[in-house]
Design a protein around this motif. Structure first.
Motif, PDB file in Angstrom:
ATOM      1  N   GLN A   1      39.723  52.726  31.555  1.00  0.00           N
ATOM      2  CA  GLN A   1      40.797  52.280  32.139  1.00  0.00           C
ATOM      3  C   GLN A   1      40.668  50.419  32.177  1.00  0.00           C
ATOM      4  O   GLN A   1      39.790  50.195  33.069  1.00  0.00           O
ATOM      5  CB  GLN A   1      41.426  52.345  33.879  1.00  0.00           C
ATOM      6  CG  GLN A   1      42.130  52.128  33.940  1.00  0.00           C
ATOM      7  CD  GLN A   1      43.260  52.941  35.631  1.00  0.00           C
ATOM      8  OE1 GLN A   1      41.980  52.716  36.598  1.00  0.00           O
ATOM      9  NE2 GLN A   1      43.677  53.889  35.666  1.00  0.00           N
ATOM     10  N   VAL A   2      42.213  49.513  32.211  1.00  0.00           N
ATOM     11  CA  VAL A   2      41.586  48.190  32.650  1.00  0.00           C
ATOM     12  C   VAL A   2      42.537  47.645  33.458  1.00  0.00           C
ATOM     13  O   VAL A   2      43.777  48.613  33.428  1.00  0.00           O
ATOM     14  CB  VAL A   2      41.520  47.482  30.915  1.00  0.00           C
ATOM     15  CG1 VAL A   2      40.186  47.261  30.265  1.00  0.00           C
ATOM     16  CG2 VAL A   2      42.337  47.467  30.527  1.00  0.00           C
ATOM     17  N   VAL A   3      42.566  47.354  34.352  1.00  0.00           N
ATOM     18  CA  VAL A   3      43.456  46.138  34.905  1.00  0.00           C
ATOM     19  C   VAL A   3      43.952  44.905  34.610  1.00  0.00           C
ATOM     20  O   VAL A   3      42.990  44.154  34.626  1.00  0.00           O
ATOM     21  CB  VAL A   3      42.934  46.419  36.418  1.00  0.00           C
ATOM     22  CG1 VAL A   3      44.560  46.082  37.380  1.00  0.00           C
ATOM     23  CG2 VAL A   3      42.636  48.207  36.646  1.00  0.00           C
TER      24      VAL A   3
ATOM     25  N   ALA B   1      50.321  49.720  39.503  1.00  0.00           N
ATOM     26  CA  ALA B   1      49.273  49.081  41.067  1.00  0.00           C
ATOM     27  C   ALA B   1      48.386  47.976  41.652  1.00  0.00           C
ATOM     28  O   ALA B   1      47.889  47.434  40.184  1.00  0.00           O
ATOM     29  CB  ALA B   1      48.476  50.597  40.795  1.00  0.00           C
ATOM     30  N   ALA B   2      47.370  47.815  42.120  1.00  0.00           N
ATOM     31  CA  ALA B   2      46.960  47.059  43.269  1.00  0.00           C
ATOM     32  C   ALA B   2      45.774  46.999  42.168  1.00  0.00           C
ATOM     33  O   ALA B   2      44.867  48.729  42.079  1.00  0.00           O
ATOM     34  CB  ALA B   2      46.975  46.440  44.570  1.00  0.00           C
ATOM     35  N   ALA B   3      45.067  46.453  42.145  1.00  0.00           N
ATOM     36  CA  ALA B   3      43.281  46.338  41.681  1.00  0.00           C
ATOM     37  C   ALA B   3      42.674  46.713  42.501  1.00  0.00           C
ATOM     38  O   ALA B   3      42.752  46.619  43.386  1.00  0.00           O
ATOM     39  CB  ALA B   3      42.976  45.609  41.093  1.00  0.00           C
ATOM     40  N   PRO B   4      41.953  47.972  42.103  1.00  0.00           N
ATOM     41  CA  PRO B   4      40.491  48.328  42.613  1.00  0.00           C
ATOM     42  C   PRO B   4      40.191  47.377  43.866  1.00  0.00           C
ATOM     43  O   PRO B   4      39.197  46.044  42.840  1.00  0.00           O
ATOM     44  CB  PRO B   4      40.118  49.817  42.406  1.00  0.00           C
ATOM     45  CG  PRO B   4      40.482  48.995  40.572  1.00  0.00           C
ATOM     46  CD  PRO B   4      41.261  48.112  40.658  1.00  0.00           C
ATOM     47  N   ALA B   5      39.320  47.685  44.817  1.00  0.00           N
ATOM     48  CA  ALA B   5      39.181  45.689  45.620  1.00  0.00           C
ATOM     49  C   ALA B   5      37.444  45.974  44.465  1.00  0.00           C
ATOM     50  O   ALA B   5      36.653  47.411  44.874  1.00  0.00           O
ATOM     51  CB  ALA B   5      38.575  47.043  47.274  1.00  0.00           C
ATOM     52  N   GLY B   6      36.707  45.361  44.533  1.00  0.00           N
ATOM     53  CA  GLY B   6      35.346  44.674  44.527  1.00  0.00           C
ATOM     54  C   GLY B   6      35.415  45.631  43.071  1.00  0.00           C
ATOM     55  O   GLY B   6      33.793  45.006  42.582  1.00  0.00           O
ATOM     56  N   ALA B   7      36.749  45.183  41.900  1.00  0.00           N
ATOM     57  CA  ALA B   7      36.662  45.654  40.700  1.00  0.00           C
ATOM     58  C   ALA B   7      36.013  44.720  39.945  1.00  0.00           C
ATOM     59  O   ALA B   7      35.819  43.890  40.006  1.00  0.00           O
ATOM     60  CB  ALA B   7      38.218  45.770  39.627  1.00  0.00           C
ATOM     61  N   ALA B   8      34.370  45.158  38.637  1.00  0.00           N
ATOM     62  CA  ALA B   8      34.420  44.493  38.131  1.00  0.00           C
ATOM     63  C   ALA B   8      34.966  43.081  37.008  1.00  0.00           C
ATOM     64  O   ALA B   8      35.754  43.936  36.878  1.00  0.00           O
ATOM     65  CB  ALA B   8      33.195  44.734  36.921  1.00  0.00           C
ATOM     66  N   PRO B   9      35.496  41.907  36.624  1.00  0.00           N
ATOM     67  CA  PRO B   9      35.820  41.767  36.015  1.00  0.00           C
ATOM     68  C   PRO B   9      35.910  42.026  34.601  1.00  0.00           C
ATOM     69  O   PRO B   9      34.116  41.667  34.464  1.00  0.00           O
ATOM     70  CB  PRO B   9      36.183  40.154  36.545  1.00  0.00           C
ATOM     71  CG  PRO B   9      34.678  39.608  37.070  1.00  0.00           C
ATOM     72  CD  PRO B   9      34.696  41.136  37.899  1.00  0.00           C
ATOM     73  N   LEU B  10      36.098  41.670  33.758  1.00  0.00           N
ATOM     74  CA  LEU B  10      35.970  41.249  32.256  1.00  0.00           C
ATOM     75  C   LEU B  10      36.634  40.083  31.023  1.00  0.00           C
ATOM     76  O   LEU B  10      35.768  39.828  30.876  1.00  0.00           O
ATOM     77  CB  LEU B  10      36.335  42.911  31.604  1.00  0.00           C
ATOM     78  CG  LEU B  10      36.140  44.340  31.688  1.00  0.00           C
ATOM     79  CD1 LEU B  10      37.503  44.749  31.527  1.00  0.00           C
ATOM     80  CD2 LEU B  10      34.945  44.582  31.601  1.00  0.00           C
ATOM     81  N   ALA B  11      37.623  40.063  31.853  1.00  0.00           N
ATOM     82  CA  ALA B  11      37.882  38.309  30.857  1.00  0.00           C
ATOM     83  C   ALA B  11      39.133  37.659  31.650  1.00  0.00           C
ATOM     84  O   ALA B  11      39.202  38.469  32.878  1.00  0.00           O
ATOM     85  CB  ALA B  11      38.442  38.832  29.857  1.00  0.00           C
TER      86      ALA B  11
ATOM     87  N   THR C   1      38.487  40.762  26.101  1.00  0.00           N
ATOM     88  CA  THR C   1      38.615  41.601  27.201  1.00  0.00           C
ATOM     89  C   THR C   1      37.596  43.335  26.557  1.00  0.00           C
ATOM     90  O   THR C   1      36.486  43.302  26.360  1.00  0.00           O
ATOM     91  CB  THR C   1      40.254  42.321  27.915  1.00  0.00           C
ATOM     92  OG1 THR C   1      40.425  41.433  27.896  1.00  0.00           O
ATOM     93  CG2 THR C   1      39.406  43.764  28.458  1.00  0.00           C
ATOM     94  N   LEU C   2      38.320  43.537  25.030  1.00  0.00           N
ATOM     95  CA  LEU C   2      37.512  44.120  24.427  1.00  0.00           C
ATOM     96  C   LEU C   2      36.015  44.055  24.154  1.00  0.00           C
ATOM     97  O   LEU C   2      34.978  44.423  23.910  1.00  0.00           O
ATOM     98  CB  LEU C   2      38.170  44.367  22.975  1.00  0.00           C
ATOM     99  CG  LEU C   2      38.027  45.336  21.829  1.00  0.00           C
ATOM    100  CD1 LEU C   2      37.838  46.482  22.842  1.00  0.00           C
ATOM    101  CD2 LEU C   2      39.198  45.477  20.498  1.00  0.00           C
TER     102      LEU C   2
END
Length: 530
Positions: free
Chosen positions: A201-203, A332-342, A236-237
């Protein structure tokens, strides 16, 4: 001997008046002859007086007159004063002195001070170039306007200039000024992709960039230089596959986060027809191409769901980049502390302002207004724009009393700004104070190669005299037409102006506005308020 004409004659005085003690016995010569007792011989001085009686009397009168004139006769001296020249103590005064009375103390009346101005009034020149007839043009309906000499700040012309009125798209100038103050010219809105909570899953997190385009890299959307969604998908990929912990796990789902802006996305003052006509999208923090059906056109119908359109475009881009197909999409809102990809960044605010002003783009204006509200801590809804934008304008030092900010684009008729505010703000724009030169560079120019003042129905005919000299923002809503900006007048004077034609107006109000603006150009600093 006669007296000089300048003097008043004194009545003749008998010798008895000069007697030392017995004035009654010397009252007449007949009484002296019949007396039983002979008088003693007169003194030589008295004999001399009798022989020269008239001369003595004249001399005495003259002396008394002189004493009175010089203040030598002292009031109240009834005896012992002595007649000058006689030397006889005890002789009565020739002129009876008035009884001394107390002189009343006068009451001092102080005249009230004349009102004096706190500062000297500066003389102003007599100006003779009038546009009163042009201001009375019926096409202008309820006309308001003000013109200032930009160099001196002097108001040359005013018709309701301090009364707040609907600005139409001139509101974009205020929004731009607030964005430069709060965000700064280099600020970029950022769209981010983060790792979701579920495997695969990505946000996709909207950062308020409404210009992000779904067109493939190499094709320009209406917003030249906008970030491309396919570039974001590829990055992102690549980041997803670079992490050994996710090796062999494909991306299977996308979560859409548009919580940076809260709803509603449509202002109550906007006609819903603007959506289908292609002038305004729903305002969401996540969308692509301003939610246009045709990303390359300025005016193109918008959808009812800009977030969904952006999510589908990102899913398609991920699939094209090598991710799996048929990705699931949720919100939905992104989870707190989620790691960024791009991430992908918009053009800087300085560029966005110019893209918004030149063709009066509503989408960018609303994007900037909402970002100002969020960044300033005012909130993330339409209701937050009042404090957000007004607060962003405060550093310019112009009184913001009466400003009503309903939106950032000016489409709402509820916006209210006095023309006087605009003429003062344009003074600073004209002088390129702070970062405000960005706004000057984005203004449409009469007769210019592009923009909302380059159209064939603007500054046509005789009004073309002002081509190249009027730098201004246009405005139009169903209840009014507006124009505000800067005029480099024929005599070289820089002017700032704002004119509103409000009420029951039709399209020909634009020509009436252009005509009076050309009048400002012709008059220059000789513009009269009469």
């Amino acid at each position: 001997m006669p007296l000089p004409s300048s003097l008043t004659a004194v009545p003749e005085v008998t010798p008895t008046a000069l007697s030392s003690s017995s004035s009654a016995s010397a009252s007449s010569s007949s009484s002296s002859v019949s007396s039983a007792r002979a008088r003693p011989p007169a003194s030589p001085r008295l004999q001399h007086f009798r022989r020269h009686r008239r001369a003595w009397l004249i001399t005495a009168a003259a002396t008394v007159f002189a004493l009175l004139a010089t203040g030598a006769v002292v009031g109240g001296a009834a005896t012992g004063a002595g007649l000058a020249g006689f030397g006889e103590p005890g002789a009565a005064s020739v002129v009876a002195a008035p009884t001394a009375t107390a002189t009343p103390t006068p009451t001092v009346t102080v005249d009230p001070d004349r009102p004096v101005p706190a500062a000297a009034t500066t003389a102003s020149r007599l100006r003779t170039c009038s546009v009163a007839g042009l201001a009375a043009d019926g096409r202008l309906a309820n006309f308001q306007g003000q013109v200032r000499n930009s160099a001196t700040g002097e108001v040359l012309f005013d018709r309701g200039g301090t009364t707040p009125g609907a600005t139409a798209s001139v509101m974009k100038v205020l929004t731009s000024a607030a964005a430069l103050s709060v965000l700064g010219p280099d600020y970029r809105a950022t769209t981010t992709v983060m790792v979701g909570t579920e495997p695969g899953q990505v946000v996709l997190v909207g950062g308020g960039d409404l210009t992000l385009t779904r067109l493939p890299t190499g094709q320009e959307s209406f917003y030249s230089g906008a970030a491309h969604l396919d570039t974001l998908a590829s990055a992102t990929l690549a980041a997803w596959n670079a992490d050994p912990a996710r090796a062999g796990t494909p991306i299977t789902s996308i979560v859409l986060d548009s919580t940076l802006f809260d709803g509603p996305g449509w202002d109550d003052g906007w006609a819903r027809s603007e959506l289908a006509l292609g002038y305004m999208p729903e305002i969401t923090a996540l969308q692509v191409d301003g939610d246009r059906d045709n990303p390359a056109r300025s005016t193109s119908p918008r959808s009812e769901d800009p977030i969904g359109r952006a999510g589908q475009a990102f899913s398609d881009a991920l699939s094209a980049a090598g991710a799996g197909s048929a990705l699931t999409i949720t919100r939905a809102a992104a989870p707190a502390g989620a790691a960024p990809l791009a991430s992908a960044e918009s053009q800087p605010v300085s560029t966005l302002i110019q893209q918004s002003l030149i063709v009066s783009d509503n989408t960018i204006a609303e994007m900037l207004a909402r970002l100002v509200a969020v960044q300033s801590g005012s909130g993330n809804t339409f209701a937050a724009l009042q404090s957000g934008i007004v607060g962003g304008l405060e550093p310019y030092g112009i009184d913001t009393t009466g400003l009503v900010i309903a939106d950032g684009s000016g489409l709402s008729p509820a916006n209210a700004v006095p023309p006087a505010y605009l003429t003062q703000l344009f003074q600073q724009i004209d002088s390129r104070a702070g970062h405000l030169g960005v706004i000057f560079d984005g203004l449409p120019v009469a007769g210019g190669p592009s923009g909302s003042l380059s159209y064939s129905d603007r500054f046509a005919g005789d009004n073309g005299v002002a081509d190249g000299a009027v730098f201004a923002k246009t405005g139009w809503i169903t209840t009014g037409y507006t124009l505000a900006g800067i005029v480099h007048a024929a005599d070289g004077t820089p002017l700032t102006f704002a004119v509103y034609a409000l009420g029951d107006v039709s399209d020909n109000a634009k020509q009436a506005i252009d005509t009076i603006t050309a009048g400002f150009y012709r008059c220059g600093d000789n513009l009269s308020n009469n």
